[in-house]
Scaffold this motif. Structure first.
Motif, short mmCIF file in Angstrom:
data_model
loop_
_atom_site.label_atom_id
_atom_site.label_comp_id
_atom_site.label_asym_id
_atom_site.label_seq_id
_atom_site.Cartn_x
_atom_site.Cartn_y
_atom_site.Cartn_z
N GLY A 1 1.21 -1.72 0.11
CA GLY A 1 -0.15 0.20 0.07
C GLY A 1 1.09 1.02 0.18
O GLY A 1 0.17 2.65 0.53
N THR B 1 -1.11 -0.76 -9.94
CA THR B 1 -0.93 -1.17 -8.29
C THR B 1 -0.02 -0.33 -7.46
O THR B 1 0.26 0.39 -6.08
CB THR B 1 -0.60 -2.69 -7.90
OG1 THR B 1 -2.20 -3.25 -8.49
CG2 THR B 1 -1.03 -2.15 -6.33
N SER C 1 -7.00 -4.64 -4.98
CA SER C 1 -7.81 -4.28 -3.75
C SER C 1 -7.47 -3.19 -2.78
O SER C 1 -6.63 -2.73 -2.50
CB SER C 1 -7.32 -6.07 -3.70
OG SER C 1 -7.88 -6.95 -4.00
N SER C 2 -9.07 -2.76 -1.95
CA SER C 2 -8.61 -2.52 -1.15
C SER C 2 -8.12 -2.26 0.57
O SER C 2 -7.92 -1.66 1.44
CB SER C 2 -10.65 -1.53 -0.50
OG SER C 2 -10.61 -3.16 0.33
N ASN C 3 -7.86 -3.79 0.75
CA ASN C 3 -6.80 -3.97 1.22
C ASN C 3 -5.62 -4.60 1.47
O ASN C 3 -5.43 -5.71 1.04
CB ASN C 3 -7.50 -5.11 2.73
CG ASN C 3 -8.49 -6.31 1.72
OD1 ASN C 3 -8.00 -6.14 0.29
ND2 ASN C 3 -8.35 -7.75 2.38
N ASP D 1 -10.07 -8.52 -3.04
CA ASP D 1 -11.29 -7.99 -3.56
C ASP D 1 -11.60 -8.94 -4.89
O ASP D 1 -13.10 -8.28 -5.57
CB ASP D 1 -10.80 -6.54 -3.71
CG ASP D 1 -11.41 -5.67 -2.59
OD1 ASP D 1 -11.59 -6.66 -1.42
OD2 ASP D 1 -11.24 -5.05 -2.74
N ALA E 1 -12.70 3.38 -8.11
CA ALA E 1 -12.26 2.59 -7.13
C ALA E 1 -11.96 4.48 -6.49
O ALA E 1 -11.69 4.98 -7.00
CB ALA E 1 -11.01 2.62 -6.33
N ASN F 1 -9.92 5.42 -2.62
CA ASN F 1 -8.45 6.12 -1.97
C ASN F 1 -8.73 5.17 -0.54
O ASN F 1 -9.91 5.30 0.10
CB ASN F 1 -8.38 7.11 -1.36
CG ASN F 1 -8.05 7.86 -2.50
OD1 ASN F 1 -7.67 7.72 -3.20
ND2 ASN F 1 -7.40 9.48 -1.85
N THR F 2 -8.50 3.61 -0.54
CA THR F 2 -8.27 2.47 0.83
C THR F 2 -7.02 2.40 0.77
O THR F 2 -5.55 3.58 0.27
CB THR F 2 -9.01 1.56 -0.40
OG1 THR F 2 -7.90 1.02 -1.36
CG2 THR F 2 -10.15 1.81 -0.44
N THR F 3 -6.50 1.59 1.46
CA THR F 3 -5.62 1.58 1.97
C THR F 3 -4.58 0.06 1.06
O THR F 3 -3.34 0.44 0.59
CB THR F 3 -4.73 0.23 3.77
OG1 THR F 3 -6.26 -0.80 3.09
CG2 THR F 3 -5.32 1.07 4.81
N THR G 1 -5.97 1.01 -2.23
CA THR G 1 -5.50 2.45 -3.46
C THR G 1 -5.65 3.55 -3.18
O THR G 1 -6.62 3.89 -3.16
CB THR G 1 -6.37 1.51 -4.16
OG1 THR G 1 -7.80 1.69 -3.80
CG2 THR G 1 -6.59 0.21 -5.07
#
Length: 362
Positions: free
Chosen positions: A14, A51, A58-60, A115, A274, A276-278, A280
């Motif tokens: 991430g 990536t 994936s978000s996680n 995901d 998507a 913003n996540t950890t 992405t």
């Protein structure tokens, strides 16, 4: 196998523009239809760079990267009937549940996190369904990019004798241009801004256009006053304009502009929506929606198909071309490295210092 045995794996944690190499447990057979593949060669893909930039997956985080691989089967479940320990196989980047189905479909994707359906990169969760085909390195690219470049032309409705504009001369774009030439295109234009890629495109018979130096629409229409018959996008949502600034819609607009009456457009470069996540952290910097030149598209009567490619659908034909010495997609390889060198070569690939990087394993 030794208790607590481990293998080396490339990890996305991430942190944009950074990958690591870590030790993970070696997978074992969990069900009767499983097969474990000891990877001999894997590759860094342009999709992996999305990536790497923090915009796709994936978000996680974390997860192990990679979706292009070939190797030797080291273990199989008791329900696997057409593969044996010791067989050399290619791992396709899209998996599926159930027995192998060669109808087009969107399955589980490798190397993008949970995901997308699978926890790890370049591992075969169901060997009775998803592993196939022999050696050597030419066959590695059946896992994704040769099949993807080939299918981009199908999406555009390609027929022998067509003129083709291929936007992007990364690995997929080069193999799409190569596929067009193999399939009998009359002229193929390769549009990019990286000179080494354009030189490689020229070496296989494509006509290179540097979009920083020359407006590609004006140049193609100068050479093809009625437009090309087919145009394909092998870049996706991280497209840049002549100032090398992000402009997600530029290639779509350019493809419609250069494609002639009743022609076709194909798009295989990655698009995704998507936040913003950890996993992405920069995804929201890209818009999932773009303006589209609908009037020109309608008045020209164009067709447009886009989407992920299932390599298993075209793999039998591409295997035949490679086996018969007609196709040699490994010409795109610029470096072969060990897994411990991967972080450096992600950076080199991202800076366009490499065309295609293959990771070799003992």
């Amino acid at each position: 196998m030794a208790l607590n045995a481990t293998m080396r794996a490339v990890m996305w944690e991430g942190i944009p523009y950074s990958v690591t190499v870590a030790s993970l447990p070696i997978p074992t057979v969990q069900t009767g239809t499983d097969a474990v593949v000891q990877v001999q060669a894997a590759a860094i893909c342009g999709t992996d760079l999305h990536t790497y930039h923090g915009v796709y997956g994936s978000s996680n985080a974390p997860w192990s990267l990679g979706h292009e691989a070939m190797g030797v089967i080291s273990e199989i479940g008791d329900s696997v009937t057409f593969l044996n320990v010791g067989d050399v196989v290619v791992v396709p980047d899209l998996m599926e549940s159930g027995h192998l189905n060669l109808e087009p479909q969107m399955g589980e994707a490798i190397g993008l996190g949970t995901d997308f359906g699978l926890p790890g990169g370049c591992q075969v969760p169901s060997g009775n369904e998803n592993a196939s085909y022999p050696d050597p390195t030419d066959f590695l690219f059946l896992s994704d990019i040769f099949a993807t470049g080939w299918t981009a032309l199908d999406y555009a409705g390609f027929e022998p004798g067509d003129t083709v504009a291929v936007f992007g001369a990364g690995p997929v774009g080069l193999l799409s241009a190569y596929s067009a030439i193999l399939r009998g295109a009359s002229r193929v234009y390769s549009i990019d801004h990286v000179e080494s890629r354009l030189q490689m495109a020229a070496s296989i018979g494509a006509i290179p256009i540097n979009f920083v130096e020359t407006d590609p629409v004006q140049e193609i229409l100068r050479l093809e006053p009625s437009g090309v018959r087919r145009a394909v996008d092998c870049v996706g949502f991280e497209a840049v304009n002549a100032d090398l600034e992000l402009q997600e819609n530029i290639i779509v607009h350019q493809m419609v502009a250069v494609t002639g009456f009743r022609g076709g457009v194909g798009q295989v470069g990655v698009w995704d929506s998507a936040g913003n996540t950890t996993g992405t952290p920069y995804a929201a910097t890209l818009s999932p929606n773009i303006t589209f030149p609908m009037s020109d598209f309608f008045n020209k009567g164009l067709q447009f198909q886009a989407g992920p490619v299932d390599p298993k659908v075209v793999a039998p034909h591409l295997v035949e071309l490679i086996s018969n010495g007609v196709a040699h997609p490994s010409f795109i390889i610029s470096s072969e490295i060990s897994i411990e060198d991967v972080p450096e070569y992600y950076s080199r690939f991202d800076q366009h210092l490499e065309t295609k990087v293959v990771i070799r394993f003992p």
